[in-house]
Design an enzyme around this catalytic site. Structure first.
Site, PDB file in Angstrom:
ATOM      1  N   ARG A  72      90.251  75.159  44.205  1.00 19.20           N
ATOM      2  CA  ARG A  72      88.776  75.189  44.237  1.00 19.20           C
ATOM      3  C   ARG A  72      88.240  73.753  44.148  1.00 19.20           C
ATOM      4  O   ARG A  72      88.364  73.094  43.109  1.00 19.20           O
ATOM      5  CB  ARG A  72      88.262  76.015  43.057  1.00 19.20           C
ATOM      6  CG  ARG A  72      86.759  76.120  42.973  1.00 19.20           C
ATOM      7  CD  ARG A  72      86.150  76.957  44.068  1.00 19.20           C
ATOM      8  NE  ARG A  72      86.689  78.314  44.085  1.00 19.20           N
ATOM      9  CZ  ARG A  72      86.707  79.089  45.182  1.00 19.20           C
ATOM     10  NH1 ARG A  72      86.226  78.646  46.333  1.00 19.20           N
ATOM     11  NH2 ARG A  72      87.234  80.304  45.133  1.00 19.20           N
ATOM     12  N   ARG A  94      95.481  76.213  54.267  1.00 17.07           N
ATOM     13  CA  ARG A  94      95.164  75.680  52.937  1.00 17.07           C
ATOM     14  C   ARG A  94      96.122  76.173  51.850  1.00 17.07           C
ATOM     15  O   ARG A  94      96.030  75.728  50.706  1.00 17.07           O
ATOM     16  CB  ARG A  94      93.706  75.991  52.560  1.00 17.07           C
ATOM     17  CG  ARG A  94      93.376  77.456  52.410  1.00 17.07           C
ATOM     18  CD  ARG A  94      91.922  77.668  52.000  1.00 17.07           C
ATOM     19  NE  ARG A  94      91.658  79.074  51.721  1.00 17.07           N
ATOM     20  CZ  ARG A  94      90.619  79.521  51.053  1.00 17.07           C
ATOM     21  NH1 ARG A  94      89.714  78.683  50.598  1.00 17.07           N
ATOM     22  NH2 ARG A  94      90.449  80.812  50.831  1.00 17.07           N
ATOM     23  N   HIS A 163      86.435  72.093  54.740  1.00 20.27           N
ATOM     24  CA  HIS A 163      85.496  72.772  53.824  1.00 20.27           C
ATOM     25  C   HIS A 163      85.161  71.842  52.638  1.00 20.27           C
ATOM     26  O   HIS A 163      85.462  72.163  51.479  1.00 20.27           O
ATOM     27  CB  HIS A 163      86.206  74.045  53.354  1.00 20.27           C
ATOM     28  CG  HIS A 163      85.394  75.075  52.647  1.00 20.27           C
ATOM     29  ND1 HIS A 163      84.642  74.808  51.531  1.00 20.27           N
ATOM     30  CD2 HIS A 163      85.242  76.392  52.882  1.00 20.27           C
ATOM     31  CE1 HIS A 163      84.076  75.933  51.113  1.00 20.27           C
ATOM     32  NE2 HIS A 163      84.424  76.902  51.922  1.00 20.27           N
ATOM     33  N   ASP A 206      74.631  80.344  51.670  1.00 22.44           N
ATOM     34  CA  ASP A 206      75.863  80.483  52.458  1.00 22.44           C
ATOM     35  C   ASP A 206      75.432  80.606  53.922  1.00 22.44           C
ATOM     36  O   ASP A 206      75.187  81.701  54.419  1.00 22.44           O
ATOM     37  CB  ASP A 206      76.650  81.715  51.986  1.00 22.44           C
ATOM     38  CG  ASP A 206      78.083  81.709  52.508  1.00 22.44           C
ATOM     39  OD1 ASP A 206      78.387  80.859  53.371  1.00 22.44           O
ATOM     40  OD2 ASP A 206      78.886  82.541  52.062  1.00 22.44           O
ATOM     41  N   GLU A 265      80.371  71.643  55.511  1.00 20.16           N
ATOM     42  CA  GLU A 265      81.677  71.843  56.135  1.00 20.16           C
ATOM     43  C   GLU A 265      81.642  71.611  57.652  1.00 20.16           C
ATOM     44  O   GLU A 265      80.798  72.174  58.345  1.00 20.16           O
ATOM     45  CB  GLU A 265      82.135  73.280  55.855  1.00 20.16           C
ATOM     46  CG  GLU A 265      82.028  73.626  54.374  1.00 20.16           C
ATOM     47  CD  GLU A 265      82.093  75.121  54.093  1.00 20.16           C
ATOM     48  OE1 GLU A 265      82.707  75.852  54.905  1.00 20.16           O
ATOM     49  OE2 GLU A 265      81.540  75.566  53.080  1.00 20.16           O
TER      50      GLU A 265
END
Ligand code: TA6
Length: 296
Positions: A72, A94, A163, A206, A265
């Site tokens: 994170r 990732r 990201h 978002d 991002e």
């Protein structure tokens, strides 16, 4: 875990060392230009701090360092898809082990290259031949390039993102310009929306901005600085802040962690796996993000 508490493993050069946490190799860069850390697992940049400046990249105090989980914070590499249109969420890059290919350094920059290519493990998730390279150019600014090549005989489609999580002093004192007007709101079932004015970070956000400017700027009033983000090879810029309720539900984030981060991002967005960017055999696509502090 604090990034400075890593176990020392070996020196690769006077400025680059290999360190570890939970058997996870992390390259630590300490030069007169900047300080940085890159996890080989995930090809995940964890830290970037130009000399004399505060950290630019946010990393959660509660980040979990385990092979199955993405860390994170930092710059997770979402590929070969973005979001939950496939499983695992945001693709396998990732959470895959990347190889250190080479590194170079001079007075101007340190350049580190990592590689990932198709294996039995990746083909069990996504049945395609590929080779991917991540290049980190570290100086007073940071340029990250994800180059993906179709090494197979049939075309395939992909989506993805660099990201990036940015460190800010206080979300409610932060605004973003340059994201453009048109966005898809992931919090409103993917509705197409149009924004007016600067984007304020004062609620759960978002959004997939589909026509961003060449340069997006984070105005971080609390730190009295402006961060410039220049993306190429992307078709959108995703901006994300989970805000309070979602942060509380996340095991790897402090309850108030959302106050000090925002994601901007470099994204190649697709609604589903079938509508991603087409890559023909032997073709390469580069997705980049370049991050720097703007002069006052
Ligand atoms: O980029 C925004 C987003 O796709 C959000 O929807 C949010 O869930 C975030 O990424 C984090 O995803 P993750 O899988 O890392 O928890």
């Amino acid at each position: 875990m604090l990034i400075n508490d890593l176990n020392f493993e070996e020196s690769l050069s006077p400025t680059i060392s290999r360190r570890s946490i939970n058997n996870r190799s992390i390259l630590k860069i300490q030069s007169s230009l900047c300080e940085a850390a890159i996890s080989l697992h995930g090809g995940h940049l964890l830290q970037f701090k130009p000399a004399g400046e505060k950290d630019i990249i946010w990393l959660s105090n509660k980040a979990i360092y385990s092979p199955e989980k993405a860390i994170r914070g930092g710059i997770p590499v979402c590929w070969p898809w973005f979001g939950t249109i496939g499983s695992p969420s945001h693709g396998f890059a990732r959470i895959s082990p990347w190889q250190l290919m080479n590194w170079q350094e001079n007075e101007e920059a340190i350049v580190i290259k990592l590689g990932l290519s198709a294996s039995e493990q990746t083909k069990a998730i996504w049945p395609h031949e590929f080779s991917a390279t991540l290049t980190f150019r570290l100086s007073a600014s940071l340029k990250t390039t994800l180059a993906v090549t179709n090494t197979g005989a049939i075309p395939w489609r992909w989506s993805g993102a660099l990201h990036s999580y940015f460190q800010i002093a206080e979300a409610t004192e932060t605004s973003i310009t340059g994201a453009g007007k048109d966005y898809i709101d992931s919090l409103q079932s993917g509705n197409k929306c149009e924004s007016t004015g600067d984007l304020l970070i004062n609620q759960s956000i978002d959004r997939v901005y589909t026509a961003p400017d060449e340069s997006i700027v984070i105005h971080d009033k609390g730190n009295q600085r402006r961060l410039s983000i220049r993306n190429t090879g992307s078709n959108a810029a995703v901006i994300w802040n989970p805000w309070d309720e979602i942060s509380k539900g996340m095991a790897d984030m402090d309850d108030d962690g959302y106050k000090r981060m925002v994601c901007v991002e470099s994204t190649n967005f697709a609604d589903n796996l079938e509508s991603g960017t087409l890559l023909s055999p032997e073709e390469t696509h580069q997705l980049t993000t370049e991050i720097s502090i703007l002069p006052q």
